[in-house]
Design an enzyme around this catalytic site. Structure first.
Site, mmCIF file in Angstrom:
data_model
loop_
_atom_site.group_PDB
_atom_site.id
_atom_site.type_symbol
_atom_site.label_atom_id
_atom_site.label_comp_id
_atom_site.label_asym_id
_atom_site.label_seq_id
_atom_site.Cartn_x
_atom_site.Cartn_y
_atom_site.Cartn_z
ATOM 1 N N GLY A 11 -97.657 22.750 0.408
ATOM 2 C CA GLY A 11 -96.774 23.814 -0.096
ATOM 3 C C GLY A 11 -95.937 23.308 -1.254
ATOM 4 O O GLY A 11 -94.794 23.742 -1.438
ATOM 5 N N SER A 13 -96.200 23.827 -4.418
ATOM 6 C CA SER A 13 -96.267 24.588 -5.666
ATOM 7 C C SER A 13 -94.976 25.338 -5.998
ATOM 8 O O SER A 13 -94.753 25.719 -7.136
ATOM 9 C CB SER A 13 -97.425 25.586 -5.604
ATOM 10 O OG SER A 13 -97.237 26.487 -4.533
ATOM 11 N N ARG A 14 -94.146 25.577 -4.998
ATOM 12 C CA ARG A 14 -92.905 26.332 -5.238
ATOM 13 C C ARG A 14 -91.928 26.116 -4.097
ATOM 14 O O ARG A 14 -92.256 25.444 -3.114
ATOM 15 C CB ARG A 14 -93.181 27.824 -5.452
ATOM 16 C CG ARG A 14 -93.957 28.474 -4.333
ATOM 17 C CD ARG A 14 -94.550 29.813 -4.773
ATOM 18 N NE ARG A 14 -95.643 30.227 -3.911
ATOM 19 C CZ ARG A 14 -95.514 30.946 -2.806
ATOM 20 N NH1 ARG A 14 -94.319 31.355 -2.431
ATOM 21 N NH2 ARG A 14 -96.551 31.264 -2.078
ATOM 22 N N ASN A 88 -95.158 20.895 4.975
ATOM 23 C CA ASN A 88 -94.137 21.880 4.600
ATOM 24 C C ASN A 88 -94.678 23.292 4.437
ATOM 25 O O ASN A 88 -93.948 24.256 4.647
ATOM 26 C CB ASN A 88 -93.485 21.419 3.279
ATOM 27 C CG ASN A 88 -92.764 22.551 2.571
ATOM 28 O OD1 ASN A 88 -91.657 22.940 2.942
ATOM 29 N ND2 ASN A 88 -93.404 23.122 1.554
ATOM 30 N N SER A 140 -88.137 25.250 11.408
ATOM 31 C CA SER A 140 -87.184 26.306 11.031
ATOM 32 C C SER A 140 -86.190 26.462 12.178
ATOM 33 O O SER A 140 -86.527 26.166 13.333
ATOM 34 C CB SER A 140 -87.932 27.628 10.846
ATOM 35 O OG SER A 140 -87.032 28.714 10.836
ATOM 36 N N TYR A 153 -94.095 33.305 14.054
ATOM 37 C CA TYR A 153 -93.490 32.263 13.214
ATOM 38 C C TYR A 153 -92.683 31.276 14.070
ATOM 39 O O TYR A 153 -92.831 30.053 13.942
ATOM 40 C CB TYR A 153 -92.594 32.945 12.181
ATOM 41 C CG TYR A 153 -91.914 32.026 11.198
ATOM 42 C CD1 TYR A 153 -92.609 31.472 10.130
ATOM 43 C CD2 TYR A 153 -90.557 31.738 11.321
ATOM 44 C CE1 TYR A 153 -91.971 30.642 9.213
ATOM 45 C CE2 TYR A 153 -89.911 30.920 10.409
ATOM 46 C CZ TYR A 153 -90.622 30.378 9.355
ATOM 47 O OH TYR A 153 -89.986 29.556 8.451
ATOM 48 N N LYS A 157 -93.270 27.290 14.674
ATOM 49 C CA LYS A 157 -92.242 26.311 14.301
ATOM 50 C C LYS A 157 -91.763 25.507 15.516
ATOM 51 O O LYS A 157 -91.422 24.335 15.406
ATOM 52 C CB LYS A 157 -91.066 27.020 13.614
ATOM 53 C CG LYS A 157 -91.450 27.661 12.282
ATOM 54 C CD LYS A 157 -91.971 26.623 11.302
ATOM 55 C CE LYS A 157 -92.184 27.171 9.906
ATOM 56 N NZ LYS A 157 -92.675 26.142 8.973
ATOM 57 N N ILE A 186 -82.817 29.446 3.179
ATOM 58 C CA ILE A 186 -82.856 28.697 1.934
ATOM 59 C C ILE A 186 -83.333 29.656 0.832
ATOM 60 O O ILE A 186 -84.251 30.459 1.065
ATOM 61 C CB ILE A 186 -83.835 27.495 2.039
ATOM 62 C CG1 ILE A 186 -83.558 26.652 3.307
ATOM 63 C CG2 ILE A 186 -83.797 26.647 0.777
ATOM 64 C CD1 ILE A 186 -82.175 26.038 3.405
#
Ligand code: NAP
Length: 245
Positions: A11, A13-14, A88, A140, A153, A157, A186
């Site tokens: 992850g 890239s951003r 990530n 998370s 999710y 996590k 975030i």
């Protein structure tokens, strides 16, 4: 063998992942940044390399276990070492439990949890050979405390936490540490999509009264990757402005 310590960041890239790539490169590691969008990865790596760091892009869908395992083998063959592995990459497919489709559950578990299992299993031998082997999994606060509308999710996590504690116990004899960072809210693409009203409500419930920055998660990753954290393993660090305490 590559001379610098080698880190793999999924992850990259951003958002949080890109911040981790920048930070670890700044700290002197060679970073392999992984995501699906090659163009975005190339932009992040070009920026790092222009600033005197060392990073390379690798395009892969980590939800495709076979492709991801093959890509990890390719990284191992190329560099002969893996010192830091940061799992990530993550996605959300939110819905209330009564409405949640199997597909939304499976996709999130596959991308967020199974990919981390595949990367740890594939990279474990090389990490164990490193004198400073570090595995850092990005969970998370939803995985620690749960969250309505995020059963898939939160399960992925929370699963990362169990995976990490087990890996911490298994690989400790080789001096490898495995820790978890549990971010709160975030500022990234993932939270950008939330309605403004919800963002304000969330902020008022965060003791530090603001969203965190991606660089603040990267700083925690840098700590776990550093020699200063050599005696810490199997821990979950919430970086969340005090949401979970
Ligand atoms: P983001 O801005 O949405 O970025 C997600 C990253 O994961 C992108 O680089 C994306 O790249 C990559 N990715 C997604 N699916 C992928 C796949 N199948 N294969 C390879 N790469 C994939 O998310 P973020 O906010 O930076 O979050 C990063 C991590 O922190 C996630 O695990 C997230 O769950 C966790 N987290 C975030 C927050 C928050 O408030 N932002 C809070 C708690 C935890 P491509 O799309 O190019 O593949």
């Amino acid at each position: 063998m590559t001379e610098k310590r080698v880190a793999i960041v999924t992850g990259g890239s951003r958002g949080i992942g890109a911040a981790i790539v920048r930070r670890l490169a700044k700290d002197g590691l060679h970073v392999v940044a992984v995501a699906r969008n090659l163009e975005k990865l190339e932009q992040v790596c070009a920026e790092v390399n222009a600033a005197g760091g060392s990073a390379e892009p690798l395009a892969c869908d980590i939800g495709d276990a076979k492709a991801w395992a093959a890509a990890l083998e390719q990284i191992g063959d190329k560099h002969g070492r893996v010192d830091v592995l940061v799992n990530n990459a993550g996605i959300t497919r939110d819905d209330l439990i009564l409405r949640m489709e199997d597909e939304a559950f499976d996709e999130v578990i596959n991308t967020n949890l199974k990919s981390a299992f595949v990367s740890i299993r594939s990279a474990a031998r090389l990490i164990m050979r490193s004198k400073t082997g570090r595995i850092i999994n990005i969970s998370s606060v939803a995985g620690v405390a749960g969250n309505a509308g995020q059963a898939n999710y939160a399960a992925s996590k929370a699963g990362l936490i169990g995976l990490s504690k087990s890996v911490a116990r298994e690989l400790s004899r080789k001096g490898v540490t495995c820790n978890v960072i549990a971010p709160g809210f975030i500022t990234t693409d993932m939270t950008q999509v939330l309605p403004d009203e919800l963002k304000e409500t969330v902020k008022s419930n965060i003791p530090l009264r603001r969203f965190g920055e991606a660089a603040e998660i990267a700083a925690a990753v840098a700590f776990f990757a550093s020699p200063d954290a050599a005696y810490i393993t199997g821990q979950v660090l919430c970086v969340d402005g005090g949401m979970v305490m």
